[in-house]
Design an enzyme around this catalytic site. Structure first.
Site, PDB file in Angstrom:
ATOM      1  N   GLY A 150       2.895   2.626  -0.895  1.00  0.00           N
ATOM      2  CA  GLY A 150       2.079   2.980  -1.929  1.00  0.00           C
ATOM      3  C   GLY A 150       1.526   1.978  -2.866  1.00  0.00           C
ATOM      4  O   GLY A 150       2.010   0.748  -2.522  1.00  0.00           O
ATOM      5  N   HIS A 177       7.162  -2.139   1.397  1.00  0.00           N
ATOM      6  CA  HIS A 177       5.930  -2.881   1.254  1.00  0.00           C
ATOM      7  C   HIS A 177       5.655  -3.598   0.140  1.00  0.00           C
ATOM      8  O   HIS A 177       5.905  -2.938  -1.135  1.00  0.00           O
ATOM      9  CB  HIS A 177       4.673  -1.856   1.449  1.00  0.00           C
ATOM     10  N   GLU A 180       1.499  -7.104  -0.516  1.00  0.00           N
ATOM     11  CA  GLU A 180       0.114  -6.688   0.023  1.00  0.00           C
ATOM     12  C   GLU A 180      -1.081  -6.912  -0.691  1.00  0.00           C
ATOM     13  O   GLU A 180      -2.133  -7.440  -0.442  1.00  0.00           O
ATOM     14  CB  GLU A 180       0.293  -5.413   0.557  1.00  0.00           C
ATOM     15  N   ASP A 258       0.259  -0.358  11.398  1.00  0.00           N
ATOM     16  CA  ASP A 258       0.239   0.245  10.312  1.00  0.00           C
ATOM     17  C   ASP A 258      -0.221   1.754  10.235  1.00  0.00           C
ATOM     18  O   ASP A 258       0.302   2.585  10.610  1.00  0.00           O
ATOM     19  CB  ASP A 258      -0.719  -0.472   9.157  1.00  0.00           C
ATOM     20  N   ASP A 259      -1.561   2.218   9.848  1.00  0.00           N
ATOM     21  CA  ASP A 259      -2.066   3.380  10.043  1.00  0.00           C
ATOM     22  C   ASP A 259      -3.135   3.190  11.214  1.00  0.00           C
ATOM     23  O   ASP A 259      -4.453   2.910  10.841  1.00  0.00           O
ATOM     24  CB  ASP A 259      -2.718   3.861   8.803  1.00  0.00           C
TER      25      ASP A 259
END
Length: 316
Positions: A150, A177, A180, A258-259
């Site tokens: 997030g 995370h 980033e 990741d996604d």
């Protein structure tokens, strides 16, 4: 799992007469994802697919087959907090049924483990309530770790220090995370207050020589996601990605999608990218394999991953 859906995946399922709460054509309207705002729009757009663990069965089955095709032997997949059942009475039973189904999908060809993931922007009360359920799942052997993701800006790890101490004490693997979209201070905050075993992304680590030395000295693992970082604007160009420096410095890092639904990538495409842009060769990928397995959250390997580890441990 909510980063897996892609229009082609949904269209294939529709062709097989399996329709979800969102069509492939509707999902296609959310592309291309070329910057952070696009990514936020994509994630908000797939909300109809979220909310129930079992909704992801056909999507996850598709994804697992793709991983097998890419010769992935071991993977850790995140289950979003919104997909973890709220009723503690049915929590373990429902997730165990899902886990048993996933084991069938493995078919002895891949090992799939789960992390419970939640966002930094949750309130402390919601985080603590979710932590109770995550710890129940860990005690039942259904999740091997926890991931904090997030928005970084305005949502430090420090207020969650007590929660992460609970996770550590219980023996959960911790991934955060950080670095980033914010600077090195985000990584320092994660290290001091979250005590993670792994850092996700970690782009900003390389802007601070003291951080670099700490990651070298402690062999702290970094989960690197090149295509994701390019498409969200964490790096200006793929050539600027710090994975080159990570290799030169001998840091412990892995390569991740990741996604993959949002960023339209796969493990195979990430490997091709690193070979083409950075000249990664067999020895480099062999190093990545060793680092990745050493940083895993599930100590017990099975299937091809176990066979591979045993073969590497035998004296030549």
């Amino acid at each position: 799992m909510d980063g897996i859906p892609h229009p082609d995946m949904l269209r294939r399922l529709e062709h097989d007469d399996l329709r979800l709460a969102m069509s492939g054509d509707a999902l296609a309207d959310l592309y291309p994802v070329e910057n952070y705002d696009d990514f936020v729009r994509w994630f908000q757009g797939i909300k109809p697919l979220e909310g129930d663990l079992d909704t992801f069965r056909p999507l996850l089955a598709f994804h697992i087959e793709r991983l097998k095709a890419d010769n992935v032997l071991y993977t850790e997949i995140m289950i979003a907090g919104s997909e973890i059942p709220h009723d503690k009475g049915e929590l373990v039973g429902k997730v165990r049924a899902f886990r048993d189904w996933v084991t069938e999908q493995e078919d002895g060809k891949i090992q799939v483990e789960f992390l419970a993931a939640f966002g930094r922007n949750r309130t402390l009360d919601r985080v603590e309530e979710l932590a109770d359920r995550i710890l129940m799942l860990h005690e039942a052997g259904l999740v091997v770790g926890v991931a904090l993701a997030g928005p970084e800006q305005g949502y430090p790890v420090r207020p969650l220090r007590r929660t992460f101490a609970r996770f550590r004490e219980a023996g959960l693997g911790i991934e955060i995370h950080a670095g980033e979209w914010c600077g090195p201070e985000s990584v320092w905050d994660a290290l001091e207050h979250g005590s993670p075993h792994r850092i996700g992304h970690g782009i900003a680590i390389f802007d601070d020589s003291n951080l670099v030395r700490r990651f070298q000295g402690e062999r702290m693992h970094i989960e690197m996601c090149p295509t994701s970082n390019l498409k969200t604007g964490s790096v200006r160009s793929i050539e600027n990605h710090p994975i080159r420096r990570a290799r030169e410095l001998g840091l412990s890092f892995s390569i991740n999608t990741d996604d993959p639904g949002a960023f339209e990538c796969s493990m195979a495409s990430e490997y091709r990218l690193l070979a083409d842009v950075f000249g990664f060769a067999e020895a480099d990928f062999d190093m990545v394999l060793e680092n990745s397995l050493a940083a895993r959250f599930q100590p017990a390997l099975r299937g091809p991953a176990r066979a591979l580890m045993l073969s590497r441990e035998r004296p030549q």
